[in-house]
Design a protein around this motif. Structure first.
Motif, mmCIF file in Angstrom:
data_model
loop_
_atom_site.group_PDB
_atom_site.id
_atom_site.type_symbol
_atom_site.label_atom_id
_atom_site.label_comp_id
_atom_site.label_asym_id
_atom_site.label_seq_id
_atom_site.Cartn_x
_atom_site.Cartn_y
_atom_site.Cartn_z
ATOM 1 N N LEU A 84 0.829 -1.200 0.000
ATOM 2 C CA LEU A 84 0.000 0.000 0.000
ATOM 3 C C LEU A 84 0.867 1.255 0.000
ATOM 4 O O LEU A 84 1.862 1.325 0.725
ATOM 5 N N SER A 85 0.466 2.259 -0.798
ATOM 6 C CA SER A 85 1.204 3.515 -0.806
ATOM 7 C C SER A 85 0.263 4.668 -1.131
ATOM 8 O O SER A 85 -0.947 4.483 -1.199
ATOM 9 N N GLY A 86 0.858 5.867 -1.324
ATOM 10 C CA GLY A 86 0.072 7.083 -1.393
ATOM 11 C C GLY A 86 -0.203 7.587 0.016
ATOM 12 O O GLY A 86 -1.154 8.315 0.266
ATOM 13 N N ILE A 87 0.689 7.220 0.945
ATOM 14 C CA ILE A 87 0.496 7.459 2.377
ATOM 15 C C ILE A 87 1.626 8.347 2.884
ATOM 16 O O ILE A 87 2.805 8.027 2.709
ATOM 17 N N LEU A 88 1.273 9.451 3.508
ATOM 18 C CA LEU A 88 2.274 10.317 4.122
ATOM 19 C C LEU A 88 2.831 9.660 5.380
ATOM 20 O O LEU A 88 2.161 8.829 6.008
ATOM 21 N N ASP A 89 4.044 10.053 5.762
ATOM 22 C CA ASP A 89 4.666 9.505 6.978
ATOM 23 C C ASP A 89 3.725 9.583 8.173
ATOM 24 O O ASP A 89 3.583 8.621 8.931
ATOM 25 N N ARG A 90 3.065 10.731 8.334
ATOM 26 C CA ARG A 90 2.213 10.929 9.510
ATOM 27 C C ARG A 90 0.936 10.092 9.461
ATOM 28 O O ARG A 90 0.237 9.964 10.476
ATOM 29 N N GLN A 91 0.592 9.528 8.298
ATOM 30 C CA GLN A 91 -0.623 8.721 8.174
ATOM 31 C C GLN A 91 -0.354 7.228 8.347
ATOM 32 O O GLN A 91 -1.287 6.429 8.376
ATOM 33 N N ARG A 92 0.910 6.855 8.451
ATOM 34 C CA ARG A 92 1.308 5.441 8.465
ATOM 35 C C ARG A 92 0.602 4.649 9.559
ATOM 36 O O ARG A 92 0.019 3.586 9.289
ATOM 37 N N ASP A 93 0.652 5.121 10.797
ATOM 38 C CA ASP A 93 0.107 4.339 11.911
ATOM 39 C C ASP A 93 -1.396 4.125 11.773
ATOM 40 O O ASP A 93 -1.913 3.047 12.090
ATOM 41 N N ALA A 94 -2.108 5.143 11.298
ATOM 42 C CA ALA A 94 -3.566 5.007 11.141
ATOM 43 C C ALA A 94 -3.907 3.965 10.087
ATOM 44 O O ALA A 94 -4.846 3.173 10.256
ATOM 45 N N VAL A 95 -3.143 3.943 8.989
ATOM 46 C CA VAL A 95 -3.391 2.952 7.934
ATOM 47 C C VAL A 95 -3.104 1.547 8.455
ATOM 48 O O VAL A 95 -3.899 0.615 8.262
ATOM 49 N N ILE A 96 -1.984 1.375 9.129
ATOM 50 C CA ILE A 96 -1.636 0.053 9.665
ATOM 51 C C ILE A 96 -2.704 -0.416 10.647
ATOM 52 O O ILE A 96 -3.126 -1.581 10.614
ATOM 53 N N SER A 97 -3.177 0.480 11.508
ATOM 54 C CA SER A 97 -4.212 0.108 12.483
ATOM 55 C C SER A 97 -5.478 -0.391 11.802
ATOM 56 O O SER A 97 -6.105 -1.363 12.250
ATOM 57 N N ALA A 98 -5.863 0.275 10.695
ATOM 58 C CA ALA A 98 -7.072 -0.138 9.981
ATOM 59 C C ALA A 98 -6.933 -1.559 9.455
ATOM 60 O O ALA A 98 -7.911 -2.330 9.441
ATOM 61 N N TYR A 99 -5.748 -1.949 9.044
ATOM 62 C CA TYR A 99 -5.538 -3.279 8.474
ATOM 63 C C TYR A 99 -5.266 -4.331 9.540
ATOM 64 O O TYR A 99 -5.669 -5.495 9.386
ATOM 65 N N VAL A 100 -4.631 -3.952 10.627
ATOM 66 C CA VAL A 100 -4.465 -4.888 11.748
ATOM 67 C C VAL A 100 -5.843 -5.308 12.258
ATOM 68 O O VAL A 100 -6.063 -6.471 12.629
ATOM 69 N N GLY A 101 -6.791 -4.377 12.237
ATOM 70 C CA GLY A 101 -8.163 -4.686 12.645
ATOM 71 C C GLY A 101 -8.861 -5.657 11.715
ATOM 72 O O GLY A 101 -9.928 -6.201 12.062
ATOM 73 N N GLN A 102 -8.283 -5.912 10.530
ATOM 74 C CA GLN A 102 -8.841 -6.875 9.574
ATOM 75 C C GLN A 102 -7.945 -8.103 9.443
ATOM 76 O O GLN A 102 -7.946 -8.782 8.416
ATOM 77 N N SER A 103 -7.182 -8.381 10.504
ATOM 78 C CA SER A 103 -6.329 -9.580 10.583
ATOM 79 C C SER A 103 -5.141 -9.553 9.623
ATOM 80 O O SER A 103 -4.705 -10.600 9.132
ATOM 81 N N PHE A 104 -4.628 -8.367 9.338
ATOM 82 C CA PHE A 104 -3.360 -8.250 8.629
ATOM 83 C C PHE A 104 -2.264 -7.974 9.656
ATOM 84 O O PHE A 104 -2.521 -7.394 10.717
ATOM 85 N N ARG A 105 -1.038 -8.376 9.322
ATOM 86 C CA ARG A 105 0.096 -8.011 10.164
ATOM 87 C C ARG A 105 1.080 -7.185 9.339
ATOM 88 O O ARG A 105 1.255 -7.415 8.147
ATOM 89 N N HIS A 106 1.693 -6.250 10.013
ATOM 90 C CA HIS A 106 2.659 -5.368 9.359
ATOM 91 C C HIS A 106 3.980 -6.112 9.166
ATOM 92 O O HIS A 106 4.499 -6.725 10.093
ATOM 93 N N VAL A 107 4.519 -6.057 7.952
ATOM 94 C CA VAL A 107 5.801 -6.697 7.656
ATOM 95 C C VAL A 107 6.910 -5.659 7.567
ATOM 96 O O VAL A 107 7.954 -5.790 8.203
ATOM 97 N N ARG A 108 6.696 -4.619 6.790
ATOM 98 C CA ARG A 108 7.761 -3.650 6.570
ATOM 99 C C ARG A 108 7.176 -2.326 6.084
ATOM 100 O O ARG A 108 6.160 -2.311 5.389
ATOM 101 N N THR A 109 7.835 -1.239 6.454
ATOM 102 C CA THR A 109 7.511 0.084 5.914
ATOM 103 C C THR A 109 8.750 0.644 5.231
ATOM 104 O O THR A 109 9.837 0.647 5.806
ATOM 105 N N LEU A 110 8.569 1.113 4.010
ATOM 106 C CA LEU A 110 9.641 1.743 3.246
ATOM 107 C C LEU A 110 9.362 3.244 3.175
ATOM 108 O O LEU A 110 8.271 3.657 2.789
ATOM 109 N N HIS A 111 10.344 4.054 3.555
ATOM 110 C CA HIS A 111 10.187 5.511 3.571
ATOM 111 C C HIS A 111 10.885 6.119 2.370
ATOM 112 O O HIS A 111 12.045 5.796 2.087
ATOM 113 N N ARG A 112 10.182 7.024 1.662
ATOM 114 C CA ARG A 112 10.753 7.734 0.515
ATOM 115 C C ARG A 112 10.134 9.119 0.407
ATOM 116 O O ARG A 112 8.914 9.234 0.257
ATOM 117 N N GLU A 113 10.971 10.144 0.480
ATOM 118 C CA GLU A 113 10.557 11.518 0.168
ATOM 119 C C GLU A 113 9.318 11.976 0.940
ATOM 120 O O GLU A 113 8.453 12.656 0.397
#
Length: 290
Positions: A252-281
């Motif tokens: 998933l992308s199109g996500i600002l640094d400050r929006q990262r945690d909110a996006v991950i939380s939405a998907y953890v609530g649907q039984s996804f687990r976070h693997v990696r975050t890549l930061h660019r610009e």
């Protein structure tokens, strides 16, 4: 009726901060934004925002955002004629490398190297050329996910110019469903798939949401990539969960640094687990597994 270009100059650090703030403020309108390095030696970058409609209201919002950042700038206006500026600007873009992927225009075919996964993008009215940090981040993560997981069926949701769908087809040699809500983008995506000789693998469809019957026919997916915006991605979390197989991956992308945690939380609530975050610009690309 032509557009109005609002533009001003700043140092790179300031330009990046302002770009992120303008992008967040105008994301619902989808107004095009750009940052161009004007003078490397003197650290001068030009930030541009393209608008139509009530441009006076846009000017007020831009100045308010700059004031809130304590970065007041002299904002200039330029009335643009009714020209395909996307096509015009793409002609001058430099090629981009992200892992083994090499994204280029027709004028840079001679820069391809042996071993490149070359993706040629024709100028058109669709987002996604590989030059934005979100697209480049997706390409880098997709290369890794494909090598590790060997997916057999993929979806590029919000495909734009189909850079990511073409990358998957070329790298994994698998069928890829490429969808977008914009029929113009879908036409450009189909053209680019043909140009890159992966039309047999990439199916392009105009689909406003997961209720389109194409998803029922093609799901479950082993891999879904979606380079759109944070808020739509969060709203789509339940549908993503329903359309991906157990053990499948999301990029998933199109996500600002400050929006990262909110996006991950939405998907953890649907039984996804976070693997990696890549930061660019100032942007992030997130890898999640179901």
């Amino acid at each position: 009726m032509g557009q109005t270009r609002f533009h001003f100059t700043a140092g790179k650090a300031e330009a990046d901060r302002i770009f992120a703030a303008l992008d967040a403020a105008f994301e619902d309108e989808g107004l095009p934004l750009a940052v161009l390095e004007v003078d490397e030696a003197n650290d001068i970058h030009e930030v541009s925002l393209y608008a139509d409609g009530d441009v006076d209201a846009v000017a007020v919002r831009i100045n308010r955002i700059l004031a809130d950042l304590a970065l007041p700038k002299q904002v200039e206006r330029e009335a643009l004629p009714d020209i395909d500026w996307v096509a015009r600007s793409l002609e001058g873009l430099k090629p981009v490398r992200a892992g083994r992927f090499f994204v280029h225009g027709a004028h840079d075919r001679d820069k391809r190297r042996s071993g490149d996964l070359a993706i040629e993008i024709e100028a058109g009215l669709a987002f996604g050329t590989g030059h934005h940090g979100t697209t480049a981040g997706c390409l880098e993560l997709l290369e890794q996910v494909v090598l590790r997981e060997r997916p057999g069926n993929a979806l590029d949701l919000g495909t734009g110019s189909a850079v990511l769908a073409i990358a998957l087809a070329k790298h994994a040699h698998i069928p890829v469903l490429a969808t977008d809500i914009d029929p113009v983008a879908v036409r450009v995506a189909a053209t680019n798939a043909r140009l890159n000789q992966v039309k047999a693998l990439v199916e392009t469809v105009t689909a406003p949401g997961f209720h389109h019957p194409i998803f029922a026919r093609r799901a479950p997916f082993d891999l879904i990539v979606a380079n759109i915006l944070a808020r739509p991605l969060m709203r789509l979390a339940p549908e993503m969960a329903r359309h991906i197989r157990l053990g499948g991956s999301l990029v998933l992308s199109g996500i600002l640094d400050r929006q990262r945690d909110a996006v991950i939380s939405a998907y953890v609530g649907q039984s996804f687990r976070h693997v990696r975050t890549l930061h660019r610009e100032g942007w992030v690309t997130i890898h999640l597994k179901r």
